[in-house]
Design an enzyme around this catalytic site. Structure first.
Site, PDB file in Angstrom:
ATOM      1  N   LYS A 181     -16.794  28.433  85.049  1.00 24.10           N
ATOM      2  CA  LYS A 181     -16.464  27.007  85.101  1.00 24.10           C
ATOM      3  C   LYS A 181     -17.721  26.239  84.702  1.00 24.10           C
ATOM      4  O   LYS A 181     -18.659  26.099  85.484  1.00 24.10           O
ATOM      5  CB  LYS A 181     -16.021  26.581  86.509  1.00 24.10           C
ATOM      6  CG  LYS A 181     -15.383  25.201  86.446  1.00 24.10           C
ATOM      7  CD  LYS A 181     -15.698  24.317  87.599  1.00 24.10           C
ATOM      8  CE  LYS A 181     -17.017  23.652  87.602  1.00 24.10           C
ATOM      9  NZ  LYS A 181     -17.283  22.672  86.528  1.00 24.10           N
ATOM     10  N   GLU A 257     -28.559  29.630  92.524  1.00 29.69           N
ATOM     11  CA  GLU A 257     -29.734  29.095  91.819  1.00 29.69           C
ATOM     12  C   GLU A 257     -29.672  27.585  91.979  1.00 29.69           C
ATOM     13  O   GLU A 257     -28.875  26.918  91.305  1.00 29.69           O
ATOM     14  CB  GLU A 257     -29.685  29.490  90.336  1.00 29.69           C
ATOM     15  CG  GLU A 257     -29.796  30.987  90.081  1.00 29.69           C
ATOM     16  CD  GLU A 257     -31.207  31.522  90.267  1.00 29.69           C
ATOM     17  OE1 GLU A 257     -32.154  30.723  90.369  1.00 29.69           O
ATOM     18  OE2 GLU A 257     -31.363  32.748  90.338  1.00 29.69           O
ATOM     19  N   ARG A 285     -40.375  19.475  79.481  1.00 26.41           N
ATOM     20  CA  ARG A 285     -39.430  20.445  78.910  1.00 26.41           C
ATOM     21  C   ARG A 285     -38.029  19.992  79.312  1.00 26.41           C
ATOM     22  O   ARG A 285     -37.792  19.592  80.450  1.00 26.41           O
ATOM     23  CB  ARG A 285     -39.741  21.837  79.481  1.00 26.41           C
ATOM     24  CG  ARG A 285     -38.702  22.871  79.137  1.00 26.41           C
ATOM     25  CD  ARG A 285     -39.143  24.265  79.546  1.00 26.41           C
ATOM     26  NE  ARG A 285     -38.106  25.233  79.310  1.00 26.41           N
ATOM     27  CZ  ARG A 285     -37.428  25.869  80.268  1.00 26.41           C
ATOM     28  NH1 ARG A 285     -37.721  25.661  81.540  1.00 26.41           N
ATOM     29  NH2 ARG A 285     -36.482  26.730  79.961  1.00 26.41           N
ATOM     30  N   CYS A 291     -34.686  22.520  86.559  1.00 29.90           N
ATOM     31  CA  CYS A 291     -34.914  22.824  87.978  1.00 29.90           C
ATOM     32  C   CYS A 291     -36.359  23.249  88.217  1.00 29.90           C
ATOM     33  O   CYS A 291     -36.874  23.119  89.315  1.00 29.90           O
ATOM     34  CB  CYS A 291     -33.964  23.917  88.433  1.00 29.90           C
ATOM     35  SG  CYS A 291     -34.104  25.395  87.427  1.00 29.90           S
ATOM     36  N   GLU A 388     -35.806  15.689  94.151  1.00 30.82           N
ATOM     37  CA  GLU A 388     -35.856  16.118  92.758  1.00 30.82           C
ATOM     38  C   GLU A 388     -35.557  14.915  91.855  1.00 30.82           C
ATOM     39  O   GLU A 388     -34.489  14.315  91.959  1.00 30.82           O
ATOM     40  CB  GLU A 388     -34.785  17.196  92.585  1.00 30.82           C
ATOM     41  CG  GLU A 388     -34.878  17.991  91.332  1.00 30.82           C
ATOM     42  CD  GLU A 388     -33.791  19.073  91.270  1.00 30.82           C
ATOM     43  OE1 GLU A 388     -32.704  18.902  91.881  1.00 30.82           O
ATOM     44  OE2 GLU A 388     -34.032  20.067  90.590  1.00 30.82           O
TER      45      GLU A 388
HETATM   46  N1  LIG Z   1     -32.301  27.174  90.200  1.00 27.99           N
HETATM   47  C1  LIG Z   1     -31.814  27.157  88.981  1.00 27.99           C
HETATM   48  O1  LIG Z   1     -31.821  28.151  88.256  1.00 27.99           O
HETATM   49  C2  LIG Z   1     -31.202  25.909  88.430  1.00 27.99           C
HETATM   50  C3  LIG Z   1     -30.935  25.851  87.050  1.00 27.99           C
HETATM   51  C4  LIG Z   1     -30.376  24.688  86.528  1.00 27.99           C
HETATM   52  C5  LIG Z   1     -30.082  23.611  87.356  1.00 27.99           C
HETATM   53  N2  LIG Z   1     -30.339  23.707  88.681  1.00 27.99           N
HETATM   54  C6  LIG Z   1     -30.072  22.560  89.558  1.00 27.99           C
HETATM   55  O2  LIG Z   1     -28.829  21.972  89.209  1.00 27.99           O
HETATM   56  C7  LIG Z   1     -28.853  20.590  89.482  1.00 27.99           C
HETATM   57  C8  LIG Z   1     -28.367  19.829  88.262  1.00 27.99           C
HETATM   58  O3  LIG Z   1     -27.160  20.303  87.859  1.00 27.99           O
HETATM   59  P1  LIG Z   1     -25.772  19.590  88.207  1.00 27.99           P
HETATM   60  O4  LIG Z   1     -25.977  18.125  88.377  1.00 27.99           O
HETATM   61  O5  LIG Z   1     -24.784  20.074  87.208  1.00 27.99           O
HETATM   62  O6  LIG Z   1     -25.457  20.189  89.635  1.00 27.99           O
HETATM   63  P2  LIG Z   1     -24.112  20.048  90.469  1.00 27.99           P
HETATM   64  O7  LIG Z   1     -24.347  20.790  91.730  1.00 27.99           O
HETATM   65  O8  LIG Z   1     -23.645  18.663  90.553  1.00 27.99           O
HETATM   66  O9  LIG Z   1     -23.044  20.809  89.575  1.00 27.99           O
HETATM   67  C9  LIG Z   1     -23.211  22.168  89.224  1.00 27.99           C
HETATM   68  C10 LIG Z   1     -21.856  22.758  88.940  1.00 27.99           C
HETATM   69  O10 LIG Z   1     -21.092  22.738  90.139  1.00 27.99           O
HETATM   70  C11 LIG Z   1     -19.845  22.127  89.887  1.00 27.99           C
HETATM   71  N3  LIG Z   1     -19.366  21.518  91.110  1.00 27.99           N
HETATM   72  C12 LIG Z   1     -19.672  20.302  91.624  1.00 27.99           C
HETATM   73  N4  LIG Z   1     -19.021  20.120  92.785  1.00 27.99           N
HETATM   74  C13 LIG Z   1     -18.300  21.239  93.014  1.00 27.99           C
HETATM   75  C14 LIG Z   1     -17.421  21.661  94.043  1.00 27.99           C
HETATM   76  N5  LIG Z   1     -17.150  20.897  95.088  1.00 27.99           N
HETATM   77  N6  LIG Z   1     -16.850  22.878  93.944  1.00 27.99           N
HETATM   78  C15 LIG Z   1     -17.118  23.681  92.901  1.00 27.99           C
HETATM   79  N7  LIG Z   1     -17.942  23.341  91.886  1.00 27.99           N
HETATM   80  C16 LIG Z   1     -18.537  22.136  91.946  1.00 27.99           C
HETATM   81  C17 LIG Z   1     -20.129  21.152  88.751  1.00 27.99           C
HETATM   82  O11 LIG Z   1     -18.930  20.788  88.099  1.00 27.99           O
HETATM   83  C18 LIG Z   1     -21.046  21.991  87.902  1.00 27.99           C
HETATM   84  O12 LIG Z   1     -20.304  22.906  87.134  1.00 27.99           O
HETATM   85  C19 LIG Z   1     -30.287  20.265  89.830  1.00 27.99           C
HETATM   86  O13 LIG Z   1     -30.413  20.180  91.221  1.00 27.99           O
HETATM   87  C20 LIG Z   1     -31.047  21.482  89.311  1.00 27.99           C
HETATM   88  O14 LIG Z   1     -32.274  21.716  89.947  1.00 27.99           O
HETATM   89  C21 LIG Z   1     -30.892  24.820  89.240  1.00 27.99           C
HETATM   90  O1  LIG Z   2     -33.002  24.183  85.112  1.00 27.18           O
HETATM   91  C1  LIG Z   2     -33.365  25.260  85.484  1.00 27.18           C
HETATM   92  C2  LIG Z   2     -33.432  26.493  84.639  1.00 27.18           C
HETATM   93  C3  LIG Z   2     -34.642  26.442  83.818  1.00 27.18           C
HETATM   94  C4  LIG Z   2     -35.008  27.768  83.206  1.00 27.18           C
HETATM   95  O2  LIG Z   2     -34.302  28.763  83.273  1.00 27.18           O
HETATM   96  O3  LIG Z   2     -36.083  27.776  82.624  1.00 27.18           O
END
Ligand SMILES: NC(=O)c1ccc[n+]([C@@H]2O[C@H](COP(=O)([O-])OP(=O)(O)OC[C@H]3O[C@@H](n4cnc5c(N)ncnc54)[C@H](O)[C@@H]3O)[C@@H](O)[C@H]2O)c1
Ligand SMILES: O=CCCC(=O)O
Length: 483
Positions: A181, A257, A285, A291, A388
Site C-alpha cells: 500500500k 521504520e 538530501r 527520516c 521532526e
Molecule cells: N525510518 C525510516 O526508514 C523512514 C523512512 C522514510 C520515512 N520515514 C518517516 O515517515 C514519515 C513521513 O512519511 P509519511 O508522512 O508518509 O508517514 P505516515 O505515517 O503519515 O504515512 C506512512 C504510510 O502509512 C499510511 N497510513 C497512514 N495512516 C494509516 C492508518 N491508519 N492505517 C494504515 N496505514 C496508514 C500512509 O497512507 C502511508 O502509506 C516521517 O516521520 C519519516 O521520518 C521513516
Molecule cells: O526517509 C528515510 C529513508 C532514507 C534512506 O533510506 O536513506
C-alpha cells in the site's frame, strides 16, 4: 520522456494479484503536483474488498513462490534491477512530478532504490541454516529458514521508490508474497515499479499494489486476517505505533521504520569545511524530507559562529523552484500540511529566541515551497529540537563539553540516525557508543547504504532493512530436532 508522455503511460489501475484492474465501483482519487497544487492524474482507489482479493491471490501464489529456486527468484529481481536502471529517467521524472523533489534527488533515489533489487537478488542465493549436535550428545539440531508468508508493506511518500524496493526486494528473495500500500500522495512510482516487476517475469499473485485514499479502512481488515503473516511499515511514529498495536493483537511479525530526530554534532576538533559539506548533505538530501535528515545541529561554542556562517552561505545558494526545472536544487514540500508544520516550527523557534540567519518565510504563490532556512542559538524550549521538521531548516544550538553534546543528542524519544564531525578517533568511538541511535555517521553526512543495516531504536522503530540483516526480517527460523 516528457511530462505528459510519462503521465500517459504510467499505469493508474490497481495491480491486483498480477492483473491490472479498476478498483471496486471504478473508484479513483487524485494525485497532486506539489509544485502547483494542481491534480496530475486520477488513480484507482482500492477498497477493502479489493485488498481481500489481493490477499487471496498472495495466499494462492505463496507455496509455489516459496518453492521457486532461490536463483530463479534472484533472477527476477536482477531483471527488475536492470529494467529500473534502464528506465531511470522515467522513474525520476515521475517521482519529481508526484513528490516534488528536484530531479537530481529523484535520479539519486532511482539509483539507490534499484540497488536494493540488485543486492537482494544476490542475497536470495545465500540463505543459510545450521546443523549441529546438542551439547548433551542427545541429538542433532537442524536450523532452517522459511519464508514468513504473505506480507503487507505500507510505504511513505518521501522515497516513493526506495522505501518500496527495500521491502519488496528482501521479501521476494526470501520467498514471501507481498501486498504494497503506497502513500496516497505518491502511488504512481509504485505502480510503475509493479509494471517493471511484471515485465521481469514475476509470477501472478506474488505482488499486489493497492493505492487507496482510505489507508486504515483498507489495511485494517488485512491485519485482522490470520492468513497475513507480517506487517512491514515505513512512516511516522504515530501511525507506526497504532499499527504495531493492531499487529501485536494479531501476533504478526512486524518491521517498523519510523520517524527520526537526528542530531549532528560538530566538535571543536572537526574539519569545519568537511562538517559544513556533511551538514548540507545530512540536511538537504531529499529537500530535508528524509527520516535520516539532520534535524538539529549541536556545535561546539568555540567554532559555532564560523560553522553557522559557512553553512548559511552554502544554504543560501540553494535554488527553490519546481523540481522539474533543471536549475532547481530545492523542490517544494509534499503538501500544504507539511508547509504549515515547517512554518509553525520555525515560528516557534524564533518566538523562543532563536536567531533567524536565512530564509524563514514561505514565498507567496501556488505550490508548497519553503526556502532553505538557518536558525542559530536555538533554545532547548523550541519544539524544533524535539520534533521532526521534515523540511530544509537547519536549527543550530551550542555546547561546551562532550558530555553536554551526548546528553543533547540523546534528549529525544527518537533513535534513528546521528552524525558527528571530529578528528579524534577515540572521541568518535566513545561518542558513537554513547549515542542512542541505530545508525551513526562519523565524518559523513549520508549514511544510507544498501549493504548496511538501516533502522532505529526507541521511537524510531523495530527491525533492520538492507544489508544481510534485511532478508532475515522475512524468515521464520525453524528448528528440527533429529535423533
Ligand atoms: N525510518 C525510516 O526508514 C523512514 C523512512 C522514510 C520515512 N520515514 C518517516 O515517515 C514519515 C513521513 O512519511 P509519511 O508522512 O508518509 O508517514 P505516515 O505515517 O503519515 O504515512 C506512512 C504510510 O502509512 C499510511 N497510513 C497512514 N495512516 C494509516 C492508518 N491508519 N492505517 C494504515 N496505514 C496508514 C500512509 O497512507 C502511508 O502509506 C516521517 O516521520 C519519516 O521520518 C521513516
Ligand atoms: O526517509 C528515510 C529513508 C532514507 C534512506 O533510506 O536513506
Amino acid at each position: 520522456m516528457d511530462t505528459s508522455e510519462t503521465l500517459r503511460t504510467v499505469p493508474t489501475d490497481l495491480f491486483l494479484g498480477g492483473e491490472w484492474v479498476a478498483a471496486e465501483n471504478n473508484a479513483t482519487f487524485p494525485v497532486h503536483d506539489p509544485a502547483t497544487g494542481e491534480i496530475l492524474t486520477e488513480v484507482a482507489d482500492a477498497s477493502p474488498a479489493d485488498a481481500a482479493r489481493a490477499l487471496d491471490a498472495a495466499v494462492a501464489a505463496g507455496a509455489e513462490w516459496a518453492a521457486t529456486a532461490p536463483r530463479e527468484r534472484g533472477e527476477v529481481l536482477r531483471a527488475a534491477f536492470e529494467a529500473l536502471t534502464a528506465r531511470a529517467d522515467d522513474f525520476a521524472l515521475l517521482m519529481t512530478l508526484e513528490m516534488g523533489k528536484a530531479l537530481p534527488e529523484s535520479r539519486a533515489e532511482v539509483r539507490y532504490g534499484a540497488e536494493f533489487f540488485r543486492w537482494f537478488s544476490e542475497e536470495a542465493v545465500r540463505i543459510a541454516g545450521r546443523y549441529t549436535h546438542s551439547p548433551a550428545g542427545s541429538g542433532r539440531i537442524v536450523v532452517t529458514k522459511q519464508p514468513v508468508g504473505p506480507c503487507l508493506a505500507i510505504t511513505p511518500w518521501n522515497f516513493p521508490l526506495a522505501m518500496g524496493t527495500r521491502k519488496i526486494g528482501p521479501a521476494l528473495a526470501a520467498g514471501c508474497t507481498m501486498l504494497v500500500k503506497p502513500a496516497s500522495a505518491t502511488p504512481l512510482t509504485m505502480l510503475l515499479l509493479a509494471r517493471v516487476l511484471e515485465d521481469a517475469g514475476l509470477p501472478k499473485g506474488v505482488l499486489s499494489v493497492l493505492p487507496t485514499s482510505r489507508a486504515g479502512a483498507v489495511t485494517g481488515p488485512l491485519l485482522d486476517d490470520p492468513r497475513l503473516r507480517k506487517l512491514t511499515f515505513t512512516g511516522s511514529t504515530s501511525v507506526g505505533r497504532a499499527l504495531a498495536e493492531k499487529a501485536g493483537r494479531a501476533m504478526l511479525r512486524t518491521s517498523m521504520e519510523l520517524g527520526g530526530n537526528a542530531p549532528f554534532l560538530v566538535f571543536d576538533d572537526a574539519d569545519l569545511d568537511a562538517a559544513v559539506d556533511g551538514a548540507l548533505a545530512a540536511k538537504l538530501r531529499n529537500g530535508g524530507e528524509a527520516c535520516t535528515a539532520a534535524n538539529r545541529f549541536h556545535v561546539a561554542n568555540s567554532v559555532r559562529e564560523e560553522f553557522v556562517a559557512k553553512l548559511t552561505e552554502k544554504m543560501a545558494a540553494y535554488r527553490l523552484g519546481p523540481g522539474t526545472d533543471p536549475a532547481t536544487t530545492l523542490g517544494p514540500l509534499i503538501d500544504a500540511g507539511q508547509k504549515d508544520t515547517v512554518t509553525t516550527l520555525v515560528g516557534d523557534a524564533v518566538a523562543n529566541g532563536a536567531q533567524l540567519r536565512l530564509g524563514g518565510k514561505a514565498p507567496d504563490g501556488p505550490g508548497w515551497f519553503y526556502p532553505a532556512t538557518v536558525l542559530d542559538d536555538v533554545p532547548s524550549s523550541a519544539r524544533i529540537l524535539t520534533e521532526e521538521v521534515f523540511g530544509p531548516v537547519a536549527a543550530v544550538a551550542g555546547f561546551d563539553t562532550e558530555d553536554e553534546a551526548i546528553a543533547a543528542a540523546n534528549a529525544t524519544e527518537y533513535g534513528l540516525a546521528a552524525y558527528m564531525y571530529t578528528r579524534s578517533l577515540d572521541r568518535a568511538l566513545r561518542v558513537s557508543e554513547a549515542i542512542e541511535s541505530g545508525m551513526v555517521g562519523v565524518n559523513r553526512g549520508v549514511i544510507s547504504d544498501v549493504a548496511a543495516p538501516f533502522g532505529g531504536i526507541k521511537a524510531s522503530g523495530i527491525g533492520r532493512e538492507g544489508g544481510s540483516e534485511g532478508i532475515e526480517e522475512y524468515f521464520e527460523t525453524k528448528y528440527i530436532a533429529f535423533e
